[in-house]
Write a protein that holds these residues in place. Structure first.
Motif, PDB file in Angstrom:
ATOM      1  N   MET A   1     103.340  73.836  68.827  1.00 31.04           N
ATOM      2  CA  MET A   1     102.907  74.987  68.061  1.00 31.04           C
ATOM      3  C   MET A   1     101.427  75.245  68.375  1.00 31.04           C
ATOM      4  SD  MET A   1     102.597  75.538  63.940  1.00 31.04           S
ATOM      5  CE  MET A   1     104.319  75.305  63.675  1.00 31.04           C
ATOM      6  N   PRO A   2     101.081  76.475  68.729  1.00 29.25           N
ATOM      7  CA  PRO A   2      99.689  76.794  69.042  1.00 29.25           C
ATOM      8  C   PRO A   2      98.801  76.635  67.805  1.00 29.25           C
ATOM      9  CG  PRO A   2     101.158  78.566  69.737  1.00 29.25           C
ATOM     10  CD  PRO A   2     101.964  77.609  68.921  1.00 29.25           C
ATOM     11  N   THR A   3      97.580  76.165  68.013  1.00 32.53           N
ATOM     12  CA  THR A   3      96.619  76.027  66.919  1.00 32.53           C
ATOM     13  C   THR A   3      95.292  76.629  67.345  1.00 32.53           C
ATOM     14  OG1 THR A   3      95.915  73.854  67.675  1.00 32.53           O
ATOM     15  CG2 THR A   3      97.673  73.904  66.036  1.00 32.53           C
ATOM     16  N   ALA A   4      94.448  76.920  66.351  1.00 33.50           N
ATOM     17  CA  ALA A   4      93.106  77.439  66.600  1.00 33.50           C
ATOM     18  C   ALA A   4      92.162  76.774  65.616  1.00 33.50           C
ATOM     19  CB  ALA A   4      93.080  78.955  66.426  1.00 33.50           C
ATOM     20  N   THR A   5      90.906  76.714  65.963  1.00 31.69           N
ATOM     21  CA  THR A   5      89.881  76.108  65.111  1.00 31.69           C
ATOM     22  C   THR A   5      88.996  77.208  64.554  1.00 31.69           C
ATOM     23  OG1 THR A   5      89.898  74.140  66.503  1.00 31.69           O
ATOM     24  CG2 THR A   5      87.983  74.442  65.083  1.00 31.69           C
ATOM     25  N   VAL A   6      88.690  77.116  63.269  1.00 35.75           N
ATOM     26  CA  VAL A   6      87.814  78.087  62.615  1.00 35.75           C
ATOM     27  C   VAL A   6      86.367  77.666  62.851  1.00 35.75           C
ATOM     28  CG1 VAL A   6      87.181  79.162  60.419  1.00 35.75           C
ATOM     29  CG2 VAL A   6      89.563  78.513  60.847  1.00 35.75           C
ATOM     30  N   THR A   7      85.538  78.607  63.320  1.00 33.54           N
ATOM     31  CA  THR A   7      84.117  78.316  63.551  1.00 33.54           C
ATOM     32  C   THR A   7      83.350  78.407  62.239  1.00 33.54           C
ATOM     33  OG1 THR A   7      83.425  80.602  63.937  1.00 33.54           O
ATOM     34  CG2 THR A   7      84.306  79.377  65.849  1.00 33.54           C
ATOM     35  N   SER A   8      82.077  78.037  62.281  1.00 32.89           N
ATOM     36  CA  SER A   8      81.234  78.113  61.082  1.00 32.89           C
ATOM     37  C   SER A   8      81.079  79.554  60.597  1.00 32.89           C
ATOM     38  CB  SER A   8      79.861  77.500  61.351  1.00 32.89           C
ATOM     39  OG  SER A   8      79.212  78.213  62.393  1.00 32.89           O
ATOM     40  N   LYS A   9      81.317  80.526  61.469  1.00 28.28           N
ATOM     41  CA  LYS A   9      81.245  81.943  61.094  1.00 28.28           C
ATOM     42  C   LYS A   9      82.596  82.482  60.638  1.00 28.28           C
ATOM     43  CE  LYS A   9      77.432  83.207  64.112  1.00 28.28           C
ATOM     44  NZ  LYS A   9      76.998  84.153  65.150  1.00 28.28           N
ATOM     45  N   GLY A  10      83.627  81.609  60.555  1.00 32.96           N
ATOM     46  CA  GLY A  10      84.948  82.043  60.114  1.00 32.96           C
ATOM     47  C   GLY A  10      85.772  82.694  61.207  1.00 32.96           C
ATOM     48  N   GLN A  11      85.386  82.505  62.451  1.00 29.27           N
ATOM     49  CA  GLN A  11      86.098  83.127  63.571  1.00 29.27           C
ATOM     50  C   GLN A  11      87.070  82.134  64.209  1.00 29.27           C
ATOM     51  OE1 GLN A  11      82.703  84.106  65.963  1.00 29.27           O
ATOM     52  NE2 GLN A  11      82.452  86.105  65.000  1.00 29.27           N
ATOM     53  N   ILE A  12      88.132  82.695  64.805  1.00 30.79           N
ATOM     54  CA  ILE A  12      89.066  81.878  65.581  1.00 30.79           C
ATOM     55  C   ILE A  12      89.332  82.592  66.898  1.00 30.79           C
ATOM     56  CG2 ILE A  12      90.220  80.846  63.592  1.00 30.79           C
ATOM     57  CD1 ILE A  12      92.582  82.751  64.133  1.00 30.79           C
ATOM     58  N   THR A  13      89.746  81.831  67.873  1.00 31.68           N
ATOM     59  CA  THR A  13      90.223  82.399  69.131  1.00 31.68           C
ATOM     60  C   THR A  13      91.725  82.165  69.156  1.00 31.68           C
ATOM     61  OG1 THR A  13      88.150  81.938  70.267  1.00 31.68           O
ATOM     62  CG2 THR A  13      90.104  82.273  71.648  1.00 31.68           C
ATOM     63  N   LEU A  14      92.487  83.247  69.265  1.00 32.51           N
ATOM     64  CA  LEU A  14      93.936  83.099  69.317  1.00 32.51           C
ATOM     65  C   LEU A  14      94.324  82.460  70.650  1.00 32.51           C
ATOM     66  CD1 LEU A  14      95.079  86.558  67.923  1.00 32.51           C
ATOM     67  CD2 LEU A  14      95.077  84.365  66.741  1.00 32.51           C
ATOM     68  N   PRO A  15      95.209  81.479  70.614  1.00 33.25           N
ATOM     69  CA  PRO A  15      95.655  80.869  71.871  1.00 33.25           C
ATOM     70  C   PRO A  15      96.273  81.909  72.805  1.00 33.25           C
ATOM     71  CG  PRO A  15      96.327  79.543  69.996  1.00 33.25           C
ATOM     72  CD  PRO A  15      95.798  80.837  69.446  1.00 33.25           C
ATOM     73  N   LYS A  16      96.128  81.686  74.104  1.00 29.13           N
ATOM     74  CA  LYS A  16      96.588  82.647  75.102  1.00 29.13           C
ATOM     75  C   LYS A  16      98.065  82.988  74.958  1.00 29.13           C
ATOM     76  CE  LYS A  16      96.693  83.598  80.088  1.00 29.13           C
ATOM     77  NZ  LYS A  16      97.515  84.740  79.859  1.00 29.13           N
ATOM     78  N   ASP A  17      98.918  81.992  74.694  1.00 26.48           N
ATOM     79  CA  ASP A  17     100.350  82.307  74.589  1.00 26.48           C
ATOM     80  C   ASP A  17     100.636  83.201  73.380  1.00 26.48           C
ATOM     81  OD1 ASP A  17      99.677  80.035  73.060  1.00 26.48           O
ATOM     82  OD2 ASP A  17     101.717  79.238  73.131  1.00 26.48           O
ATOM     83  N   VAL A  18      99.848  83.060  72.303  1.00 24.21           N
ATOM     84  CA  VAL A  18     100.011  83.947  71.138  1.00 24.21           C
ATOM     85  C   VAL A  18      99.570  85.360  71.505  1.00 24.21           C
ATOM     86  CG1 VAL A  18      99.228  84.408  68.775  1.00 24.21           C
ATOM     87  CG2 VAL A  18      99.737  82.055  69.487  1.00 24.21           C
ATOM     88  N   ARG A  19      98.402  85.472  72.158  1.00 23.22           N
ATOM     89  CA  ARG A  19      97.932  86.798  72.592  1.00 23.22           C
ATOM     90  C   ARG A  19      98.934  87.461  73.523  1.00 23.22           C
ATOM     91  NH1 ARG A  19      93.245  83.777  73.791  1.00 23.22           N
ATOM     92  NH2 ARG A  19      93.476  84.307  75.995  1.00 23.22           N
ATOM     93  N   ASP A  20      99.491  86.679  74.438  1.00 21.04           N
ATOM     94  CA  ASP A  20     100.476  87.225  75.380  1.00 21.04           C
ATOM     95  C   ASP A  20     101.739  87.684  74.649  1.00 21.04           C
ATOM     96  OD1 ASP A  20      98.713  86.708  77.443  1.00 21.04           O
ATOM     97  OD2 ASP A  20      99.789  84.927  78.157  1.00 21.04           O
TER      98      ASP A  20
END
Length: 87
Positions: A1-20
């Motif tokens: 299962m794809p995961t992402a980490t929340v930054t100190s600014k509350g941002q995440i980068t969606l994993p490439k397979d999710v974006r695709d």
């Protein structure tokens, strides 16, 4: 299962397979909807031009407002009957 980490600014980068899978490109918007205590991610990347004509059925005439109201009332009555019957 794809995961992402929340930054100190509350941002995440969606994993490439999710974006695709969601066909997301840079600049696309994503909507979050809360359902039963969970969040559903929904892409908002369709152009209004892509939606043009999706309700048109070639060869059929457009319904009047009165016809739409009648069909809606009929559908609601059928739904009400189904719900009351426990189906």
């Amino acid at each position: 299962m794809p995961t992402a980490t929340v930054t100190s600014k509350g941002q995440i980068t969606l994993p490439k397979d999710v974006r695709d899978d969601l066909k997301l490109r840079p600049g696309d918007k994503v909507e979050f909807e809360k359902r039963d205590g969970r969040y559903v991610l929904r892409p908002r990347n369709r152009s209004i031009m892509e939606l043009a004509g999706i309700l048109h059925r070639p060869g059929s005439k457009a319904m009047t407002i009165e016809e739409m109201d009648e069909k809606l009332a009929q559908a609601l009555a059928e739904d009400d009957e189904r719900i009351r019957a426990g189906r």
